[in-house]
Design a protein around this motif. Structure first.
Motif, mmCIF file in Angstrom:
data_model
loop_
_atom_site.group_PDB
_atom_site.id
_atom_site.type_symbol
_atom_site.label_atom_id
_atom_site.label_comp_id
_atom_site.label_asym_id
_atom_site.label_seq_id
_atom_site.Cartn_x
_atom_site.Cartn_y
_atom_site.Cartn_z
ATOM 1 N N ARG A 1 0.464 -0.285 8.581
ATOM 2 C CA ARG A 1 0.708 -0.339 7.139
ATOM 3 C C ARG A 1 2.195 -0.463 6.840
ATOM 4 N NH1 ARG A 1 -3.231 0.451 3.555
ATOM 5 N NH2 ARG A 1 -5.234 1.292 4.267
ATOM 6 N N THR B 1 -2.235 3.385 -9.368
ATOM 7 C CA THR B 1 -2.024 4.511 -10.284
ATOM 8 C C THR B 1 -1.292 4.056 -11.547
ATOM 9 O OG1 THR B 1 -1.864 5.981 -8.369
ATOM 10 C CG2 THR B 1 -1.082 6.838 -10.461
ATOM 11 N N SER C 1 -5.476 9.968 5.682
ATOM 12 C CA SER C 1 -6.517 9.096 6.240
ATOM 13 C C SER C 1 -5.985 8.137 7.297
ATOM 14 C CB SER C 1 -7.169 8.278 5.115
ATOM 15 O OG SER C 1 -6.201 7.482 4.453
ATOM 16 N N GLU C 2 -4.721 8.324 7.682
ATOM 17 C CA GLU C 2 -4.103 7.367 8.600
ATOM 18 C C GLU C 2 -3.881 7.966 9.984
ATOM 19 O OE1 GLU C 2 -3.666 4.276 7.668
ATOM 20 O OE2 GLU C 2 -4.255 4.694 5.593
ATOM 21 N N ARG D 1 3.967 9.088 1.131
ATOM 22 C CA ARG D 1 2.792 8.888 0.282
ATOM 23 C C ARG D 1 1.588 8.463 1.102
ATOM 24 N NH1 ARG D 1 5.420 5.541 -4.886
ATOM 25 N NH2 ARG D 1 6.738 7.239 -5.652
ATOM 26 N N ILE D 2 1.809 7.581 2.066
ATOM 27 C CA ILE D 2 0.695 7.125 2.906
ATOM 28 C C ILE D 2 0.175 8.274 3.765
ATOM 29 C CG2 ILE D 2 0.027 5.573 4.770
ATOM 30 C CD1 ILE D 2 2.066 3.566 3.696
ATOM 31 N N ARG E 1 -2.115 10.816 2.048
ATOM 32 C CA ARG E 1 -3.530 10.490 1.851
ATOM 33 C C ARG E 1 -4.412 11.163 2.907
ATOM 34 N NH1 ARG E 1 -2.993 3.918 1.055
ATOM 35 N NH2 ARG E 1 -2.066 3.927 -1.028
ATOM 36 N N SER F 1 0.838 -1.193 0.000
ATOM 37 C CA SER F 1 0.000 0.000 0.000
ATOM 38 C C SER F 1 0.878 1.251 0.000
ATOM 39 C CB SER F 1 -0.898 -0.005 1.243
ATOM 40 O OG SER F 1 -1.649 1.177 1.325
ATOM 41 N N GLY F 2 0.591 2.156 -0.937
ATOM 42 C CA GLY F 2 1.381 3.384 -1.044
ATOM 43 C C GLY F 2 2.446 3.329 -2.115
#
Length: 204
Positions: free
Chosen positions: A148, A19, A139-140, A133-134, A137, A13-14
């Motif tokens: 993650r 993409t 959202s973490e 990158r994570i 978002r 993830s990330g």
């Protein structure tokens, strides 16, 4: 007609696998088919049957498992998810390339259930960039970010199970790398054997 390629793409993830896959599909839309997964969970707002997922009951899903109708499947948080075998096989036999953007567990299951498949792992340029990158978002939580990150370290250990690794410095570069892999695979002697046979049989 040459058989299509089965492209199995994974990554933490990330790393940007979604993409990269979207860029490839956008530019090769007439030659690529995005496999649609099946699930037993209820549709969410905006999801479309046959585009987002195929939505079925647990009974239907389990019957398909019994009949060996999945390339891969898994139970996640009480719901089943899987890749139906028949539709993938149909597209490949028609000469259409098929792209499966799935997690590592699913990719390893595909390896067990078919003799074909080009397995491609998308890597981040660095773990620090992955973290950025994570976080980007938005959202973490600190706890979910740590989860993650631990998962990403574990997933990268599986890269040797894949045929190719693409480091996603930029989407454009990673997309071009994916194009090069597909072009090279289409030039394998085993894939152009019919053309070679035709040449050998041609009379001057």
């Amino acid at each position: 007609m040459s058989r299509g390629l089965l492209l199995v793409i994974s990554g933490p993830s990330g790393a940007g696998k979604g993409t990269v896959c979207d860029a490839y599909k956008k530019n090769c839309e007439n030659h690529i088919w995005n496999s649609v997964s099946m699930t037993t969970r209820a549709p969410r707002a905006g999801e479309v049957e046959g585009e987002s997922y195929y939505f079925v009951s647990r009974e239907e899903f389990k019957a398909m498992i019994e009949n060996d109708e999945f390339l891969e499947y898994a139970e996640v948080y009480g719901n089943y998810y899987g890749t139906p075998r028949a539709e993938v096989e149909k597209k490949l036999s028609e000469g259409t390339d098929v792209i499966l953007e799935i997690d590592i567990q699913g990719a390893l299951n595909v390896q067990e259930n078919t003799t074909e498949g080009i397995f491609i792992f998308i890597l981040p340029p660095s773990m620090n960039e992955l973290r950025n990158r994570i976080i980007g978002r938005g959202s973490e939580t600190p706890e979910s970010l740590l989860t993650r990150f631990k998962s990403a370290y574990n997933e990268i250990n599986y890269v040797n199970k894949y045929n190719y690794a693409i480091t996603n410095h930029t989407v454009e570069q990673a997309y071009q790398d994916l194009i090069c892999i597909v072009r090279a695979e289409k030039c394998r002697v085993t894939r152009v054997s019919n053309e070679i046979l035709t040449l050998k049989e041609e009379k001057l």
